[in-house]
Design a protein around this motif. Structure first.
Motif, PDB file in Angstrom:
ATOM      1  N   THR A   3      -6.444  12.716 -32.811  1.00 24.83           N
ATOM      2  CA  THR A   3      -6.351  12.095 -31.944  1.00 24.83           C
ATOM      3  C   THR A   3      -5.214  11.693 -31.225  1.00 24.83           C
ATOM      4  O   THR A   3      -4.431  11.624 -31.418  1.00 24.83           O
ATOM      5  N   GLU A   4      -5.237  11.358 -30.112  1.00 18.50           N
ATOM      6  CA  GLU A   4      -3.697  10.798 -29.565  1.00 18.50           C
ATOM      7  C   GLU A   4      -3.841   9.481 -28.398  1.00 18.50           C
ATOM      8  O   GLU A   4      -4.621   9.112 -28.243  1.00 18.50           O
ATOM      9  N   LYS A  29     -16.243   8.551 -19.474  1.00 19.06           N
ATOM     10  CA  LYS A  29     -17.549   9.305 -19.410  1.00 19.06           C
ATOM     11  C   LYS A  29     -16.911  10.576 -20.193  1.00 19.06           C
ATOM     12  O   LYS A  29     -17.882  11.612 -20.313  1.00 19.06           O
ATOM     13  N   ALA A  30     -15.527  11.269 -20.122  1.00 17.40           N
ATOM     14  CA  ALA A  30     -14.941  12.130 -21.009  1.00 17.40           C
ATOM     15  C   ALA A  30     -14.551  11.953 -22.464  1.00 17.40           C
ATOM     16  O   ALA A  30     -14.098  12.764 -22.908  1.00 17.40           O
ATOM     17  N   GLY A  31     -14.782  10.787 -22.566  1.00 20.08           N
ATOM     18  CA  GLY A  31     -14.749  10.480 -24.504  1.00 20.08           C
ATOM     19  C   GLY A  31     -13.666   9.808 -24.450  1.00 20.08           C
ATOM     20  O   GLY A  31     -12.926   9.674 -25.402  1.00 20.08           O
ATOM     21  N   LEU A  32     -12.964   9.602 -23.682  1.00 14.70           N
ATOM     22  CA  LEU A  32     -11.276   8.941 -24.035  1.00 14.70           C
ATOM     23  C   LEU A  32     -11.719   7.249 -23.907  1.00 14.70           C
ATOM     24  O   LEU A  32     -12.686   6.690 -22.860  1.00 14.70           O
ATOM     25  N   VAL A  76      -3.794   2.603 -21.775  1.00 17.73           N
ATOM     26  CA  VAL A  76      -3.927   3.755 -22.698  1.00 17.73           C
ATOM     27  C   VAL A  76      -4.863   4.210 -22.727  1.00 17.73           C
ATOM     28  O   VAL A  76      -5.292   3.401 -22.995  1.00 17.73           O
ATOM     29  N   LEU A  77      -4.846   5.255 -22.984  1.00 12.02           N
ATOM     30  CA  LEU A  77      -5.977   6.468 -23.281  1.00 12.02           C
ATOM     31  C   LEU A  77      -6.275   6.771 -24.215  1.00 12.02           C
ATOM     32  O   LEU A  77      -4.812   7.228 -24.465  1.00 12.02           O
ATOM     33  N   GLU A  78      -6.791   6.423 -25.116  1.00 16.52           N
ATOM     34  CA  GLU A  78      -6.990   7.320 -26.635  1.00 16.52           C
ATOM     35  C   GLU A  78      -8.130   8.297 -27.220  1.00 16.52           C
ATOM     36  O   GLU A  78      -9.356   8.012 -26.521  1.00 16.52           O
ATOM     37  N   GLY A  79      -7.776   9.192 -27.293  1.00 16.51           N
ATOM     38  CA  GLY A  79      -8.881  10.425 -27.667  1.00 16.51           C
ATOM     39  C   GLY A  79      -8.869  11.519 -28.041  1.00 16.51           C
ATOM     40  O   GLY A  79      -7.507  11.700 -28.593  1.00 16.51           O
TER      41      GLY A  79
END
Ligand code: RTP
Ligand code: MG
Length: 141
Positions: A3-4, A29-32, A76-79
């Motif tokens: 996870t970043e 939609k891409a899971g982020l 900030v995007l996390e995933g």
């Protein structure tokens, strides 16, 4: 895969096109997950400091001029694998070379006004997230 967190900026051209929602929908939609977000009108100093690695490049002045031309949305995007995943969703720097279906292919026309920014490595993600957000402005979930 870990996870970043990565820093994303919706640039002034995409904000002006009213495409904030469509772009964020692609991340989700891409899971982020969006774990921090704000809208800002960058000063020359703030934009120049952000792109300091390009200070000596011929396009630096235009880049700062463009990034200060209107408001941006910084997130900030996390995933899982968020840094590479975001870069994949964005497409190539030059929209003319960006793969079909990527954000830059769909929302940008020129290399100067190319809709989005994304951190390009774990080191830049760490620096860029801290450049815009205090720890208490990030909401893991
Ligand atoms: P960004 O940092 O904005 O996510 O873009 P990037 O990684 O895909 O590209 P980078 O090499 O970091 O360049 C930063 C921004 O500078 C402009 N640029 N112009 N005229 C040119 O050759 C040139 N090269 C880069 C682009 O607007 C790019 O997004
Ligand atoms: Mg870059």
């Amino acid at each position: 895969m870990a996870t970043e967190r990565t820093l994303s900026i919706i640039k002034p051209d995409a904000v002006a096109k009213n495409a904030i929602g469509e772009i964020i929908a692609r991340f989700e939609k891409a899971g982020l997950k969006v774990v921090a977000a704000k809208m800002l009108h960058l000063s020359e100093e703030k934009a120049g400091g952000f792109y300091a690695e390009h200070k000596e490049r011929p396009f630096f002045k235009d880049l700062v001029g463009f990034m200060t031309s209107g408001p941006v949305v910084v997130q900030v995007l996390e995933g899982e694998d968020a840094i590479a995943k975001n870069r994949e969703l964005m497409g190539a720097t030059n929209p003319k070379e960006a793969a079909p279906g990527t954000i830059r292919a769909d929302f940008a026309e020129t290399i100067d006004a190319n809709a989005v920014h994304g951190s390009d490595s774990p080191a830049s993600a760490e620096r860029e997230v801290a450049y815009f957000f205090n720890a208490d402005e990030i909401c893991p979930r």
